[in-house]
Design a protein around this motif. Sequence first.
Motif, short mmCIF file in Angstrom:
data_model
loop_
_atom_site.label_atom_id
_atom_site.label_comp_id
_atom_site.label_asym_id
_atom_site.label_seq_id
_atom_site.Cartn_x
_atom_site.Cartn_y
_atom_site.Cartn_z
N THR A 124 0.83 -1.21 0.00
CA THR A 124 0.00 0.00 0.00
C THR A 124 0.86 1.24 0.00
N GLN A 125 1.89 1.26 0.81
CA GLN A 125 2.77 2.41 0.89
C GLN A 125 3.44 2.67 -0.46
N LYS A 126 3.86 1.59 -1.12
CA LYS A 126 4.51 1.74 -2.42
C LYS A 126 3.53 2.28 -3.46
N PHE A 127 2.33 1.75 -3.44
CA PHE A 127 1.30 2.20 -4.38
C PHE A 127 0.94 3.67 -4.12
N LYS B 74 3.61 5.99 -5.55
CA LYS B 74 3.57 6.08 -7.00
C LYS B 74 2.33 6.83 -7.48
N LEU B 75 1.18 6.59 -6.83
CA LEU B 75 -0.06 7.25 -7.23
C LEU B 75 0.01 8.75 -6.99
N PHE B 76 0.50 9.15 -5.83
CA PHE B 76 0.60 10.57 -5.52
C PHE B 76 1.59 11.28 -6.44
N ASP B 77 2.70 10.60 -6.77
CA ASP B 77 3.66 11.18 -7.71
C ASP B 77 3.01 11.41 -9.08
N LEU B 78 2.22 10.43 -9.53
CA LEU B 78 1.55 10.55 -10.82
C LEU B 78 0.56 11.71 -10.82
N ILE B 79 -0.23 11.82 -9.76
CA ILE B 79 -1.22 12.91 -9.68
C ILE B 79 -0.53 14.27 -9.65
N GLU B 80 0.55 14.37 -8.88
CA GLU B 80 1.28 15.63 -8.79
C GLU B 80 1.86 16.02 -10.16
#
Length: 287
Positions: A222-225, A228-234
């Motif tokens: 979960t932490q890894k996802f 990655k998800l927050f980086d993509l959104i940013e």
Amino acid sequence: MDNNSEFIIITGMSGAGKSEAIKILEDLGFFCVDNLPPALISKFAELYLRSQGKVEQVALVIDVRGGDFFDSLFEELSMLEGMGVNYKILFLESNTRMLINRFKKTRRRHPLAPKGRISEAISLERKKLDKIRGKADKIIDTTNLSPKELKGAIKESFLKVSQDKQLTVSILSFGFKYGIPLDADLMFDVRFLPNPHYVDSLRPLTGENKKIQEYVLKWPVTQKFKEKLFDLIEFLLPNYIKEGKTHLTIAIGCTGGKHRSVTFAEKIYENLNGRYNVLIEHRDSER
């Protein structure tokens, strides 16, 4: 009036893009009224002031479609000034050849030429609008502007909000078993994450509960996802803004839309709130 309030009057030549301009402002969060008779401007302003800040951004289209009522425009503007409404006037114009081409292309009649020649109507309209044109805060010539360029010019001239706040982000959690949301721009599937549904004490709770969030987020996957998800959104949001997007829907789905998707929707909301206009909805969490 509050310093954040904006009261914009859009006027100008028929065929110069007033309808497009008001659509742009509506997408940017303005309360818009098209073809309001000038005689009603002060009445509308009274309602605007009574809203006590609930309606902060207003745009009205006033033009020669108002017929004889248009002659009362300056009297109404004086009343606005007396009421303390700090209005701005946006005047849109275009050269005659382009206006004629636009009317021919759309096959619409010029409001001043129901049966006459368009060129004569355009000349008459210029004379009627000359005085209000001289009072305009911003004049935009749309002759060679694309809709995207017009949008950029309007945003640059009238929006006080920061660049980030020009984008409204709707965050939606949902359950795949109830169907995917058709209006999502970005959709993420979190069904691969450990599921609190299989923990008896957690099953009745939703992802809005801290216990559920702690359970979902404690796993390395979960932490890894999340990273990655927050980086993509940013990365994506500033680029959407650059391309002129004003609303984005991010959908997060799990099996039932109660635990994992709600948790991530809440965390995305926390991360973006304050930097963007953010809305959140948990579509299926109470099913």
